[in-house]
Design a protein around this motif. Structure first.
Motif, PDB file in Angstrom:
ATOM      1  N   CYS A  42      10.360  -3.975 -22.999  1.00 48.48           N
ATOM      2  CA  CYS A  42      11.793  -4.271 -22.871  1.00 48.48           C
ATOM      3  C   CYS A  42      12.075  -5.571 -22.126  1.00 48.48           C
ATOM      4  N   GLY A  43      11.088  -6.136 -21.449  1.00 48.96           N
ATOM      5  CA  GLY A  43      11.255  -7.413 -20.762  1.00 48.96           C
ATOM      6  C   GLY A  43      11.828  -7.346 -19.356  1.00 48.96           C
ATOM      7  N   SER A  44      12.150  -6.161 -18.852  1.00 52.24           N
ATOM      8  CA  SER A  44      12.722  -6.038 -17.507  1.00 52.24           C
ATOM      9  C   SER A  44      11.705  -6.430 -16.437  1.00 52.24           C
ATOM     10  N   THR A  45      12.116  -7.322 -15.519  1.00 49.50           N
ATOM     11  CA  THR A  45      11.285  -7.600 -14.352  1.00 49.50           C
ATOM     12  C   THR A  45      11.471  -6.440 -13.386  1.00 49.50           C
ATOM     13  N   VAL A  46      10.370  -5.824 -12.979  1.00 53.00           N
ATOM     14  CA  VAL A  46      10.453  -4.652 -12.113  1.00 53.00           C
ATOM     15  C   VAL A  46      10.054  -4.996 -10.675  1.00 53.00           C
ATOM     16  N   TYR A  47       9.032  -5.849 -10.524  1.00 49.47           N
ATOM     17  CA  TYR A  47       8.595  -6.199  -9.172  1.00 49.47           C
ATOM     18  C   TYR A  47       7.904  -7.547  -9.180  1.00 49.47           C
ATOM     19  N   TRP A  48       7.632  -8.073  -7.963  1.00 54.83           N
ATOM     20  CA  TRP A  48       6.936  -9.340  -7.820  1.00 54.83           C
ATOM     21  C   TRP A  48       6.161  -9.352  -6.522  1.00 54.83           C
ATOM     22  N   LYS A  49       5.212 -10.265  -6.469  1.00 54.13           N
ATOM     23  CA  LYS A  49       4.394 -10.479  -5.276  1.00 54.13           C
ATOM     24  C   LYS A  49       4.377 -11.974  -4.994  1.00 54.13           C
ATOM     25  N   ALA A  50       4.499 -12.339  -3.735  1.00 52.13           N
ATOM     26  CA  ALA A  50       4.454 -13.739  -3.320  1.00 52.13           C
ATOM     27  C   ALA A  50       3.194 -13.966  -2.498  1.00 52.13           C
ATOM     28  N   ASP A  51       2.512 -15.063  -2.773  1.00 48.57           N
ATOM     29  CA  ASP A  51       1.307 -15.394  -2.009  1.00 48.57           C
ATOM     30  C   ASP A  51       1.607 -15.498  -0.518  1.00 48.57           C
ATOM     31  N   ASN A  52       2.846 -15.899  -0.179  1.00 50.33           N
ATOM     32  CA  ASN A  52       3.228 -16.042   1.232  1.00 50.33           C
ATOM     33  C   ASN A  52       3.380 -14.699   1.945  1.00 50.33           C
ATOM     34  N   ASP A  59       0.808  -1.227   0.000  1.00 48.86           N
ATOM     35  CA  ASP A  59       0.000   0.000   0.000  1.00 48.86           C
ATOM     36  C   ASP A  59       0.842   1.280   0.000  1.00 48.86           C
ATOM     37  N   THR A  60       2.169   1.157   0.022  1.00 45.82           N
ATOM     38  CA  THR A  60       3.036   2.339  -0.032  1.00 45.82           C
ATOM     39  C   THR A  60       3.665   2.543  -1.404  1.00 45.82           C
ATOM     40  N   VAL A  61       3.366   1.617  -2.342  1.00 42.65           N
ATOM     41  CA  VAL A  61       3.973   1.641  -3.674  1.00 42.65           C
ATOM     42  C   VAL A  61       2.933   2.031  -4.715  1.00 42.65           C
ATOM     43  N   THR A  62       3.294   2.968  -5.592  1.00 40.82           N
ATOM     44  CA  THR A  62       2.423   3.347  -6.707  1.00 40.82           C
ATOM     45  C   THR A  62       3.057   2.837  -7.992  1.00 40.82           C
ATOM     46  N   ILE A  63       2.261   2.138  -8.792  1.00 44.58           N
ATOM     47  CA  ILE A  63       2.747   1.516 -10.024  1.00 44.58           C
ATOM     48  C   ILE A  63       2.198   2.275 -11.221  1.00 44.58           C
ATOM     49  N   PHE A  64       3.076   2.591 -12.172  1.00 43.95           N
ATOM     50  CA  PHE A  64       2.702   3.282 -13.402  1.00 43.95           C
ATOM     51  C   PHE A  64       3.051   2.410 -14.597  1.00 43.95           C
ATOM     52  N   GLY A  65       2.192   2.386 -15.591  1.00 47.09           N
ATOM     53  CA  GLY A  65       2.455   1.628 -16.804  1.00 47.09           C
ATOM     54  C   GLY A  65       1.773   0.275 -16.785  1.00 47.09           C
ATOM     55  N   THR A  66       1.808  -0.378 -17.911  1.00 41.71           N
ATOM     56  CA  THR A  66       1.179  -1.685 -18.068  1.00 41.71           C
ATOM     57  C   THR A  66       2.246  -2.768 -18.017  1.00 41.71           C
ATOM     58  N   THR A  67       1.999  -3.773 -17.186  1.00 41.70           N
ATOM     59  CA  THR A  67       2.945  -4.874 -17.042  1.00 41.70           C
ATOM     60  C   THR A  67       2.343  -6.159 -17.584  1.00 41.70           C
ATOM     61  N   LYS A  68       3.208  -7.116 -17.788  1.00 41.82           N
ATOM     62  CA  LYS A  68       2.798  -8.475 -18.090  1.00 41.82           C
ATOM     63  C   LYS A  68       3.159  -9.300 -16.862  1.00 41.82           C
ATOM     64  N   GLU A  69       2.314 -10.286 -16.545  1.00 40.69           N
ATOM     65  CA  GLU A  69       2.509 -11.096 -15.345  1.00 40.69           C
ATOM     66  C   GLU A  69       2.964 -12.504 -15.720  1.00 40.69           C
ATOM     67  N   TYR A  70       3.927 -13.019 -14.957  1.00 42.78           N
ATOM     68  CA  TYR A  70       4.357 -14.404 -15.086  1.00 42.78           C
ATOM     69  C   TYR A  70       4.167 -15.049 -13.720  1.00 42.78           C
ATOM     70  N   VAL A  71       3.411 -16.152 -13.658  1.00 45.42           N
ATOM     71  CA  VAL A  71       3.103 -16.827 -12.403  1.00 45.42           C
ATOM     72  C   VAL A  71       3.841 -18.162 -12.357  1.00 45.42           C
ATOM     73  N   ARG A  72       4.483 -18.422 -11.205  1.00 45.89           N
ATOM     74  CA  ARG A  72       5.203 -19.683 -11.036  1.00 45.89           C
ATOM     75  C   ARG A  72       5.083 -20.160  -9.592  1.00 45.89           C
ATOM     76  N   PRO A  73       5.244 -21.485  -9.390  1.00 44.51           N
ATOM     77  CA  PRO A  73       5.276 -21.984  -8.017  1.00 44.51           C
ATOM     78  C   PRO A  73       6.590 -21.566  -7.355  1.00 44.51           C
ATOM     79  N   ALA A  74       6.526 -21.311  -6.061  1.00 45.94           N
ATOM     80  CA  ALA A  74       7.718 -20.905  -5.306  1.00 45.94           C
ATOM     81  C   ALA A  74       8.291 -22.099  -4.560  1.00 45.94           C
ATOM     82  N   GLU A  75       9.615 -22.148  -4.449  1.00 42.61           N
ATOM     83  CA  GLU A  75      10.266 -23.219  -3.691  1.00 42.61           C
ATOM     84  C   GLU A  75       9.841 -23.200  -2.228  1.00 42.61           C
ATOM     85  N   PRO A 100       1.398 -11.531   1.227  1.00 45.47           N
ATOM     86  CA  PRO A 100       0.404 -10.793   0.443  1.00 45.47           C
ATOM     87  C   PRO A 100       0.420  -9.271   0.628  1.00 45.47           C
ATOM     88  N   ALA A 101       0.941  -8.797   1.729  1.00 46.90           N
ATOM     89  CA  ALA A 101       0.943  -7.350   1.976  1.00 46.90           C
ATOM     90  C   ALA A 101       2.211  -6.663   1.480  1.00 46.90           C
TER      91      ALA A 101
END
Length: 139
Positions: free
Chosen positions: A76-86, A47-63, A88-89
């Motif tokens: 350009c393909g650069s990964t900028v950020y990620w979210k983990a279900d473990n 809730d402290t981060v503001t995101i600008f622009g359109t991203t593409k999402e890639y979902v994978r299982p985590a170790e 969530p905040a």
């Protein structure tokens, strides 16, 4: 406020400032995601981060259990950020997207069981773990 962005600038994040929640991850998937021997993320409350622009999402299982959702620039393909279900905040922001050589160093080095032998994360207060200490709890 500081900014993080992809290589072409089409995706950017506005962050509240430096954070001391910085982790180096040596898992195989972070190596593949980053194209480097490890990935480094700065973690912020979502809730402290503001995101600008359109991203593409890639979902994978985590170790560590759960799922990781990586968000990258479709241009350009650069990964900028990620979210983990473990976690969530929280949002993990690629340290390279922040591009500040004075940004705080990692305080945690995880999945060292797959760390390249020539990599050394140093510092008196760095926690070194063979795996990730954060696991999804049952609800």
């Amino acid at each position: 406020m500081i900014d993080a962005r992809c290589s072409c600038g089409a995706v950017s994040l506005s962050l509240p400032g430096p954070t001391n929640r910085v982790a180096a991850c040596h898992c195989i998937e972070c190596q593949r995601r980053s194209g480097a021997p490890f990935g480094v993320g700065a973690f912020y409350p979502a809730d402290t981060v503001t995101i600008f622009g359109t991203t593409k999402e890639y979902v994978r299982p985590a170790e560590s259990g759960g799922t990781v959702r990586s968000y990258f620039c479709p241009d350009c393909g650069s990964t900028v950020y990620w979210k983990a279900d473990n976690l969530p905040a929280m949002i993990g922001v690629a340290l390279g997207a922040i591009a500040d050589p004075n940004f705080p160093a990692p305080i945690k080095s995880v999945f060292e069981r797959s760390k390249h032998v020539w990599v050394e994360i140093t510092g008196a207060d760095v926690e070194h773990l063979p795996h990730c200490s954060i696991r999804k709890t049952s609800s």
